[in-house]
Write a protein that holds these residues in place. Sequence first.
Motif, PDB file in Angstrom:
ATOM      1  N   ARG A   1       0.850  -1.368  -0.047  1.00 21.96           N
ATOM      2  CA  ARG A   1       0.039  -0.088  -0.113  1.00 21.96           C
ATOM      3  C   ARG A   1       0.872   1.237  -0.024  1.00 21.96           C
ATOM      4  NH1 ARG A   1      -5.461  -0.394  -0.649  1.00 21.96           N
ATOM      5  NH2 ARG A   1      -6.325  -2.236   0.201  1.00 21.96           N
ATOM      6  N   VAL A   2       0.381   2.370  -0.578  1.00 22.24           N
ATOM      7  CA  VAL A   2       0.954   3.505  -0.685  1.00 22.24           C
ATOM      8  C   VAL A   2      -0.038   4.766  -0.393  1.00 22.24           C
ATOM      9  CG1 VAL A   2       2.267   5.107  -2.206  1.00 22.24           C
ATOM     10  CG2 VAL A   2       2.299   2.566  -2.583  1.00 22.24           C
ATOM     11  N   THR A   3       0.747   5.752   0.452  1.00 18.44           N
ATOM     12  CA  THR A   3      -0.254   6.660   0.874  1.00 18.44           C
ATOM     13  C   THR A   3       0.282   7.806   0.196  1.00 18.44           C
ATOM     14  OG1 THR A   3      -0.258   5.598   3.088  1.00 18.44           O
ATOM     15  CG2 THR A   3      -1.087   8.104   2.845  1.00 18.44           C
ATOM     16  N   VAL A   4      -0.775   8.490  -0.493  1.00 17.48           N
ATOM     17  CA  VAL A   4      -0.574   9.633  -1.375  1.00 17.48           C
ATOM     18  C   VAL A   4      -1.532  11.020  -0.653  1.00 17.48           C
ATOM     19  CG1 VAL A   4      -0.996  10.610  -3.524  1.00 17.48           C
ATOM     20  CG2 VAL A   4      -0.220   8.300  -3.166  1.00 17.48           C
ATOM     21  N   SER A   5      -0.978  11.970  -0.724  1.00 21.56           N
ATOM     22  CA  SER A   5      -1.488  13.347  -0.264  1.00 21.56           C
ATOM     23  C   SER A   5      -2.307  13.873  -1.409  1.00 21.56           C
ATOM     24  CB  SER A   5      -0.984  14.067   0.627  1.00 21.56           C
ATOM     25  OG  SER A   5      -0.221  13.498   1.773  1.00 21.56           O
ATOM     26  N   LEU A   6      -3.590  14.205  -1.365  1.00 19.07           N
ATOM     27  CA  LEU A   6      -3.976  15.138  -2.380  1.00 19.07           C
ATOM     28  C   LEU A   6      -4.790  16.181  -2.081  1.00 19.07           C
ATOM     29  CD1 LEU A   6      -5.849  12.394  -4.584  1.00 19.07           C
ATOM     30  CD2 LEU A   6      -3.659  13.379  -5.128  1.00 19.07           C
TER      31      LEU A   6
ATOM     32  N   GLN B   1     -10.225   7.225  -1.314  1.00 24.17           N
ATOM     33  CA  GLN B   1      -9.419   6.270  -1.498  1.00 24.17           C
ATOM     34  C   GLN B   1      -9.757   5.299  -2.742  1.00 24.17           C
ATOM     35  OE1 GLN B   1      -6.514   5.019  -0.059  1.00 24.17           O
ATOM     36  NE2 GLN B   1      -6.189   3.433  -1.174  1.00 24.17           N
TER      37      GLN B   1
ATOM     38  N   GLU C   1      -8.246   4.762  -6.578  1.00 25.69           N
ATOM     39  CA  GLU C   1      -7.937   3.501  -7.001  1.00 25.69           C
ATOM     40  C   GLU C   1      -8.720   3.126  -8.264  1.00 25.69           C
ATOM     41  OE1 GLU C   1      -7.939  -1.174  -5.618  1.00 25.69           O
ATOM     42  OE2 GLU C   1      -8.125   0.395  -4.157  1.00 25.69           O
TER      43      GLU C   1
END
Length: 67
Positions: free
Chosen positions: A3-8, A26, A30
Amino acid sequence: MARVTVSLDADLAIEVMLLAGTKSPQDAVELIVRDYLERGRRTEARTGNTADQDRLADRRSAPEEGR
């Protein structure tokens, strides 16, 4: 799968959620990424990939017959 966490930006996340029709940012991101990847694979299947350029270059450089 890892899993990767991305800030938007919040506005961008809301737009993605509306576009994807989901209630979760999320899930929306995806779905959009999966669709983007599938679209690229479909395009490559229809047009070929860089390995096909050598095959096509030979055909284009040959003189046309019957003229």
